[in-house]
Design a protein around this motif. Sequence first.
Motif, mmCIF file in Angstrom:
data_model
loop_
_atom_site.group_PDB
_atom_site.id
_atom_site.type_symbol
_atom_site.label_atom_id
_atom_site.label_comp_id
_atom_site.label_asym_id
_atom_site.label_seq_id
_atom_site.Cartn_x
_atom_site.Cartn_y
_atom_site.Cartn_z
ATOM 1 N N ARG A 189 0.932 -1.058 0.027
ATOM 2 C CA ARG A 189 -0.114 0.105 0.198
ATOM 3 C C ARG A 189 0.785 1.204 0.040
ATOM 4 O O ARG A 189 1.767 1.350 0.768
ATOM 5 C CB ARG A 189 -0.928 -0.028 1.233
ATOM 6 C CG ARG A 189 -1.731 1.168 1.618
ATOM 7 C CD ARG A 189 -2.691 1.185 2.519
ATOM 8 N NE ARG A 189 -1.985 0.766 3.818
ATOM 9 C CZ ARG A 189 -1.317 1.831 4.672
ATOM 10 N NH1 ARG A 189 -1.274 2.874 4.423
ATOM 11 N NH2 ARG A 189 -0.726 1.308 5.863
ATOM 12 N N THR A 190 0.740 2.357 -0.755
ATOM 13 C CA THR A 190 1.444 3.289 -1.090
ATOM 14 C C THR A 190 0.425 4.784 -0.616
ATOM 15 O O THR A 190 -0.575 4.615 -0.939
ATOM 16 C CB THR A 190 1.932 3.480 -2.260
ATOM 17 O OG1 THR A 190 1.048 3.638 -3.466
ATOM 18 C CG2 THR A 190 3.034 2.573 -2.723
ATOM 19 N N ASP A 191 1.274 5.823 0.015
ATOM 20 C CA ASP A 191 0.544 6.846 0.130
ATOM 21 C C ASP A 191 1.599 7.873 0.424
ATOM 22 O O ASP A 191 2.652 7.668 0.455
ATOM 23 C CB ASP A 191 -0.427 6.903 1.541
ATOM 24 C CG ASP A 191 -0.066 6.441 2.653
ATOM 25 O OD1 ASP A 191 1.509 6.563 2.880
ATOM 26 O OD2 ASP A 191 -0.455 5.881 3.411
ATOM 27 N N ARG A 192 0.879 9.338 0.372
ATOM 28 C CA ARG A 192 1.878 10.291 0.729
ATOM 29 C C ARG A 192 2.051 10.605 2.294
ATOM 30 O O ARG A 192 0.834 10.485 2.871
ATOM 31 C CB ARG A 192 1.185 11.595 0.164
ATOM 32 C CG ARG A 192 2.306 12.771 0.090
ATOM 33 C CD ARG A 192 1.743 14.013 -0.639
ATOM 34 N NE ARG A 192 2.526 15.265 -0.209
ATOM 35 C CZ ARG A 192 2.370 16.309 -1.100
ATOM 36 N NH1 ARG A 192 1.434 16.620 -1.744
ATOM 37 N NH2 ARG A 192 3.269 17.284 -0.912
ATOM 38 N N PHE A 235 6.746 9.957 0.165
ATOM 39 C CA PHE A 235 6.000 8.854 -0.261
ATOM 40 C C PHE A 235 6.246 7.483 0.124
ATOM 41 O O PHE A 235 7.391 7.184 0.196
ATOM 42 C CB PHE A 235 5.711 8.671 -1.787
ATOM 43 C CG PHE A 235 5.153 9.853 -2.435
ATOM 44 C CD1 PHE A 235 3.623 10.033 -2.611
ATOM 45 C CD2 PHE A 235 5.799 10.842 -3.026
ATOM 46 C CE1 PHE A 235 3.037 11.090 -3.075
ATOM 47 C CE2 PHE A 235 5.346 11.959 -3.433
ATOM 48 C CZ PHE A 235 3.767 12.196 -3.456
ATOM 49 N N GLU A 262 2.787 6.380 -7.381
ATOM 50 C CA GLU A 262 1.990 7.273 -6.506
ATOM 51 C C GLU A 262 2.191 8.889 -6.616
ATOM 52 O O GLU A 262 1.197 9.633 -6.500
ATOM 53 C CB GLU A 262 2.101 6.714 -5.247
ATOM 54 C CG GLU A 262 1.454 7.357 -4.028
ATOM 55 C CD GLU A 262 -0.307 7.055 -4.275
ATOM 56 O OE1 GLU A 262 -1.040 8.169 -3.654
ATOM 57 O OE2 GLU A 262 -0.430 6.295 -4.662
#
Length: 618
Positions: free
Chosen positions: A436-439, A481, A524
Amino acid sequence: MHRPVPSFPRLTGLLLRLGGTLALTLWLLWMLVERLAAIEPGAVTQALSGLPVWRLAVALLAAAVSFWAVGRYDGVAHRHFRTGLAQKQARLCGMAAIGFSQFCGCGVLSGAFARWRLIGDLTPALALRLTAFVAVTFLLALAFWASILCLIAPPLPGLRQTGFAGLALLLPIGVVLFLLPRLRLGRLELRLPSLRALGAILGWAALDLAAAALVLAVLLPGLPWADLPLLLTAYVLALAAGLLSGAPGGLGAFELTLLSLLTALPEAELMAAVLAYRLIYVALPALVAVPLLLSPPDLRLGRQSRLSRLGHYHPPARPRAETAVVTQSHGYVLSGGFADMAVVETDQSLIMLFDPVCGGRHPDLSLLSHRAAQRNLCALVYKCSARVAVSARRAGWRVRHVSDEATLVPATFTTEGAGRRQIRRKLRHALRAGLRTDRAITLPLAQMAEVDSLWQSANGRAWGLTMGRFAPGYLARQAVFLAWRGPRLEGFVSFHRSRDEWCLDLMRVRPDAPEGTMHALVVEALTVAAAARVPRLSLAAVPCGLLGRRFDGLRRFKDSFAPRWQPLYMAAPGWTVMAVAALDLARHVQAPPPLAGRYPQSAHDHDEEFEFASLTGT
C-alpha cells in the motif's frame, strides 16, 4: 596519580631556537671568513667600482619584479584563510614582510611579527598561520624548481641524480593534497593548500626566482650568457641553503654555496656581485619595510578594506527543484551578476549546480570564475542544460556531456502502452504482495531511519553532495511517499519541490521488499503531482558514457516509465581545470563528510551565503 609531563616554557623554547640560529650563523661566518682570506679586498672593491650604471639599473628593475611576484604569495595565503583583505593590500603586506624577514632572519617569527604589525586587526595566531603557509609552500616550490634545474643544468655532475630524487619525493605531494585536503592533529584540523593554490605558488615562485637570479647575473660582468642556466641553478640552491640556515639573509650559507658551485668564476668578482646583490635585494627592501612597520596604527593596513560582498534578493520560485540538494552541502546562492547561481564548495572546486536559480537564463560565468579565484578553487558548472552549455562554450569554456535527465508530464502520464509494460508487471507484483502506498502527512522517522540503515547495509554508504542523504529536517521540506505492507514500512521516496517541478531525490527500500515497491511509489507520486497540477516531474539524471555503465540498472528503472531524456552537461574554463574539478567532485560525491546532527546548516561569513531553503517555496 597522574602527573603532567614537564615542558619548557614557550619563552625558553624560543630563546633556545634563537640561540641555535645565532650559533649556526656565527659558525657559517667563520667558515666564510676562512674561505675569503685568500681574496684581496682591493680586487672586490675594484670589481664593484667597475660596474656600469645600466647594470645597476637592470638589477634594481629585476629586484622590483621579483618582489612584485613575492607579494603574490601573501595574496594566495589570504585567499586560503579567507581573511577578507583586499589582494592589493595583501600583496603590499607580503612584500614588506618578506623584505623585513629575509634581512632579520628567523623567517617564520620575523615574518609573523611583520604581518601582525602591518595588518591592524590581524591576530598573532593568524599572522603566524599566514607566515607558515607562505614559508612551507614557497619551500615546496623552491625544492621543485631546484630539482628541475638540477636535471636541466647541474653545476656539479652528481646533482642530476639529486634532481631525480627530489622530483620523486615532491610529485606525490600533489596527489596527497588532493586525496587528503585536510589534516587532523588531535582536535586541530588543518586545511591544506588546494591544487590551484599550489599551482599559483609554483608559477609566482618561478618568476620570483628567475628575476632574483637575474639581479645577481647582471652584477657579474664576466658571466657568459650561455652560463645563465648554471647560475640560476646555483642561485636557487644557494637560496635554499640560506633559508634553511635561518641566518639573516642566509648570511654565510648563501655565499659558501655559490663559491662551491660556481668554481669557474673569479672569486673576487663573485663576492663583489654578492655584496652588490645584498645591498639591492636584501638591504634596500628592508629599508623600505621598516618605516611601514613603525607606522602608527591608524596608517596600517586593515581588513576593513574587504572585497565587495554580493547582494541577494529572495525569488518567488526556482526553475529546478533539485537545486535544494545544496542545503546538505552548506551550499549558497551566489548573486551579484545578471543571474543567481546555486553553488557548493569542495576542497578543490566551486561548483555551480544546474541552471541559474533565478534572474537571467544564462549564468554569469565571469562572476563564478572570480569567486572561485578568490577562494583558490577551480570553477565548474555541473549538470546544466544545453542552453547554459551553449552559453559556456561561447564564453570559451570547455563543455562535456555527462548525464541524461528523465522527465515526465504528470498530467499525461499513464501506465498503458507497450513502452510501459514493465511498470504494469511490477505493479501487479506489488499488489499481490499486499503493498500500500500513500503520501506522508507525518514522517515515521524511526521506521524510515531503519529502512535507510538496511538499504545502506545492502548497497554501501549513501553518496552525497549532488544527491540527498537521509536527514529528518531535509526530508521535512520534501514530498515523501511511503510503501507499507501491513504495519511495516517497506520503502520510501522523496521529491524536491518547486512551483513548476518535482524532482526525485531519495529512494530507499528494504532488501527484502516486494518486487515493484519502487515503481509503485513513483507511480503514486505521479498521481499526486498530476492532481496538484505540477507541470513537470523529473526522475533525476543518470550518468552517461563509460561511467554510465555502472548505472545500467538505474537507467532501466527510469526508462520503464518511458520518460523524455534530456542531456545535461559539465563546463569548465579548461580541460585541466575540468579534470581536476571532476575528480574532486566524484570524490566528494562518493565519500561525503558525515552529516552533523539532525540537519546541518552552517552559518556563513558572507551576506550572500544564507539558508538556501528560503528558495524552496515550501
